[in-house]
Design an enzyme around this catalytic site. Structure first.
Site, PDB file in Angstrom:
ATOM      1  N   HIS A  94       0.888  -1.256  -0.038  1.00  0.00           N
ATOM      2  CA  HIS A  94      -0.097  -0.070   0.085  1.00  0.00           C
ATOM      3  C   HIS A  94       0.881   1.271   0.113  1.00  0.00           C
ATOM      4  O   HIS A  94       0.713   1.998   0.613  1.00  0.00           O
ATOM      5  CB  HIS A  94      -0.917   0.008   1.255  1.00  0.00           C
ATOM      6  CG  HIS A  94      -1.988  -1.163   1.203  1.00  0.00           C
ATOM      7  ND1 HIS A  94      -1.693  -2.177   1.943  1.00  0.00           N
ATOM      8  CD2 HIS A  94      -3.011  -1.274   0.580  1.00  0.00           C
ATOM      9  CE1 HIS A  94      -2.717  -3.078   1.959  1.00  0.00           C
ATOM     10  NE2 HIS A  94      -3.531  -2.881   1.125  1.00  0.00           N
TER      11      HIS A  94
HETATM   12  C1  LIG Z   1      -0.310  -7.772  -3.656  1.00  0.00           C
HETATM   13  C2  LIG Z   1      -1.227  -6.654  -3.514  1.00  0.00           C
HETATM   14  C3  LIG Z   1      -2.360  -6.617  -2.693  1.00  0.00           C
HETATM   15  C4  LIG Z   1      -3.180  -5.658  -2.411  1.00  0.00           C
HETATM   16  N1  LIG Z   1      -4.543  -5.979  -1.502  1.00  0.00           N
HETATM   17  C5  LIG Z   1      -5.019  -4.869  -1.401  1.00  0.00           C
HETATM   18  C6  LIG Z   1      -6.456  -5.344  -0.878  1.00  0.00           C
HETATM   19  O1  LIG Z   1      -6.688  -6.375  -0.434  1.00  0.00           O
HETATM   20  N2  LIG Z   1      -7.312  -4.271  -0.630  1.00  0.00           N
HETATM   21  C7  LIG Z   1      -7.003  -2.854  -0.867  1.00  0.00           C
HETATM   22  O2  LIG Z   1      -7.793  -1.918  -0.975  1.00  0.00           O
HETATM   23  N3  LIG Z   1      -5.804  -2.819  -1.574  1.00  0.00           N
HETATM   24  C8  LIG Z   1      -5.001  -3.674  -1.728  1.00  0.00           C
HETATM   25  N4  LIG Z   1      -3.698  -3.326  -2.484  1.00  0.00           N
HETATM   26  C9  LIG Z   1      -3.446  -1.872  -2.996  1.00  0.00           C
HETATM   27  C10 LIG Z   1      -4.188  -1.653  -4.046  1.00  0.00           C
HETATM   28  O3  LIG Z   1      -4.189  -2.344  -5.205  1.00  0.00           O
HETATM   29  C11 LIG Z   1      -3.602  -0.281  -4.448  1.00  0.00           C
HETATM   30  O4  LIG Z   1      -3.737   0.587  -3.566  1.00  0.00           O
HETATM   31  C12 LIG Z   1      -4.341   0.382  -5.774  1.00  0.00           C
HETATM   32  O5  LIG Z   1      -4.289  -0.505  -7.020  1.00  0.00           O
HETATM   33  C13 LIG Z   1      -3.595   1.726  -6.078  1.00  0.00           C
HETATM   34  O6  LIG Z   1      -3.925   2.079  -7.123  1.00  0.00           O
HETATM   35  P1  LIG Z   1      -3.276   3.134  -8.246  1.00  0.00           P
HETATM   36  O7  LIG Z   1      -4.133   3.260  -9.502  1.00  0.00           O
HETATM   37  O8  LIG Z   1      -2.715   4.203  -7.431  1.00  0.00           O
HETATM   38  O9  LIG Z   1      -1.883   2.271  -8.915  1.00  0.00           O
HETATM   39  P2  LIG Z   1      -1.895   1.018  -9.651  1.00  0.00           P
HETATM   40  O10 LIG Z   1      -3.200  -0.148  -9.451  1.00  0.00           O
HETATM   41  O11 LIG Z   1      -0.663   0.324  -9.161  1.00  0.00           O
HETATM   42  O12 LIG Z   1      -2.089   1.354 -11.072  1.00  0.00           O
HETATM   43  C14 LIG Z   1      -0.750   2.068 -11.655  1.00  0.00           C
HETATM   44  C15 LIG Z   1      -0.817   1.789 -13.297  1.00  0.00           C
HETATM   45  O13 LIG Z   1      -0.083   2.340 -13.712  1.00  0.00           O
HETATM   46  C16 LIG Z   1       0.708   1.557 -14.648  1.00  0.00           C
HETATM   47  N5  LIG Z   1       2.014   2.186 -15.023  1.00  0.00           N
HETATM   48  C17 LIG Z   1       3.091   2.259 -14.307  1.00  0.00           C
HETATM   49  N6  LIG Z   1       3.926   2.773 -14.928  1.00  0.00           N
HETATM   50  C18 LIG Z   1       3.607   3.068 -16.219  1.00  0.00           C
HETATM   51  C19 LIG Z   1       4.115   3.675 -17.325  1.00  0.00           C
HETATM   52  N7  LIG Z   1       5.416   4.451 -17.344  1.00  0.00           N
HETATM   53  N8  LIG Z   1       3.367   4.031 -18.374  1.00  0.00           N
HETATM   54  C20 LIG Z   1       2.113   3.555 -18.189  1.00  0.00           C
HETATM   55  N9  LIG Z   1       1.567   2.989 -17.271  1.00  0.00           N
HETATM   56  C21 LIG Z   1       2.425   2.828 -16.285  1.00  0.00           C
HETATM   57  C22 LIG Z   1       0.792   0.071 -14.102  1.00  0.00           C
HETATM   58  O14 LIG Z   1       0.900  -1.023 -14.977  1.00  0.00           O
HETATM   59  C23 LIG Z   1      -0.616   0.034 -13.315  1.00  0.00           C
HETATM   60  O15 LIG Z   1      -1.728  -0.314 -14.238  1.00  0.00           O
HETATM   61  C24 LIG Z   1      -2.903  -4.360  -2.839  1.00  0.00           C
HETATM   62  C25 LIG Z   1      -1.732  -4.168  -3.508  1.00  0.00           C
HETATM   63  C26 LIG Z   1      -1.001  -5.306  -3.626  1.00  0.00           C
HETATM   64  C27 LIG Z   1       0.457  -4.891  -4.626  1.00  0.00           C
END
Ligand SMILES: Cc1cc2nc3c(=O)[nH]c(=O)nc-3n(C[C@H](O)[C@H](O)[C@H](O)COP(=O)(O)OP(=O)(O)OC[C@H]3O[C@@H](n4cnc5c(N)ncnc54)[C@H](O)[C@@H]3O)c2cc1C
Length: 115
Positions: free
Chosen positions: A49
């Site tokens: 997280h």
């Molecule tokens: C193993 C695991 C288990 C989890 N379990 C839970 C849970 O049970 N409950 C919960 O609430 N949260 C959970 N989380 C946390 C949750 O997944 C994240 O807080 C959430 O996905 C964050 O969303 P985000 O959009 O900030 O980032 P992300 O979901 O990481 O999205 C970022 C996106 O940007 C893309 N990206 C990165 N760099 C580039 C680039 N240069 N160019 C283009 N695209 C790019 C990536 O491929 C990805 O698709 C978990 C996380 C992990 C790793």
């Protein structure tokens, strides 16, 4: 850590509970003792997280304002887990989805209003 240790140390529980698994009875637990703090620091790590790398607010480390506008680049908004001013005590996924949903609705309404 100290509160459960206090609770588990009560004589009423002594017959039910075995030895403490971690950090173990050899680690000093009294308040002011550094040994428990040291044990926690050795064990604690970030996991799953990460948040706040593009945080919102008016602190020097904040990169976006309360409308998610990126400081210094016109027209760029950020809405993902990175905007959280601080990591809060629930999981981050739904909070990310809610902030993204609200940002999308707000942008849609702004576009409609200016059309
Ligand atoms: C193993 C695991 C288990 C989890 N379990 C839970 C849970 O049970 N409950 C919960 O609430 N949260 C959970 N989380 C946390 C949750 O997944 C994240 O807080 C959430 O996905 C964050 O969303 P985000 O959009 O900030 O980032 P992300 O979901 O990481 O999205 C970022 C996106 O940007 C893309 N990206 C990165 N760099 C580039 C680039 N240069 N160019 C283009 N695209 C790019 C990536 O491929 C990805 O698709 C978990 C996380 C992990 C790793």
């Amino acid at each position: 850590m100290r509160l459960p240790q206090e609770i588990f140390a009560q004589t009423e529980l002594a017959d039910i509970l075995g030895d403490e698994v971690w950090p173990g009875s050899e680690v000093g637990t009294r308040v002011g003792s550094n040994t428990l703090d040291d044990a926690i620091c050795k064990q604690a790590r970030t996991i799953f997280h990460p948040a706040g790398t593009c945080r919102m607010g008016d602190s020097p480390s904040a990169l976006i304002d309360e409308k998610l506008r990126f400081n210094g680049i016109d027209g760029l908004k950020v809405t993902d887990c990175s905007i959280m001013p601080a990591l809060f005590s629930c999981n981050t996924n739904v909070s990310t989805l809610i902030s993204a949903g609200r940002a999308a609705i707000s942008s849609f309404r702004n576009k409609q209003a200016s059309a």
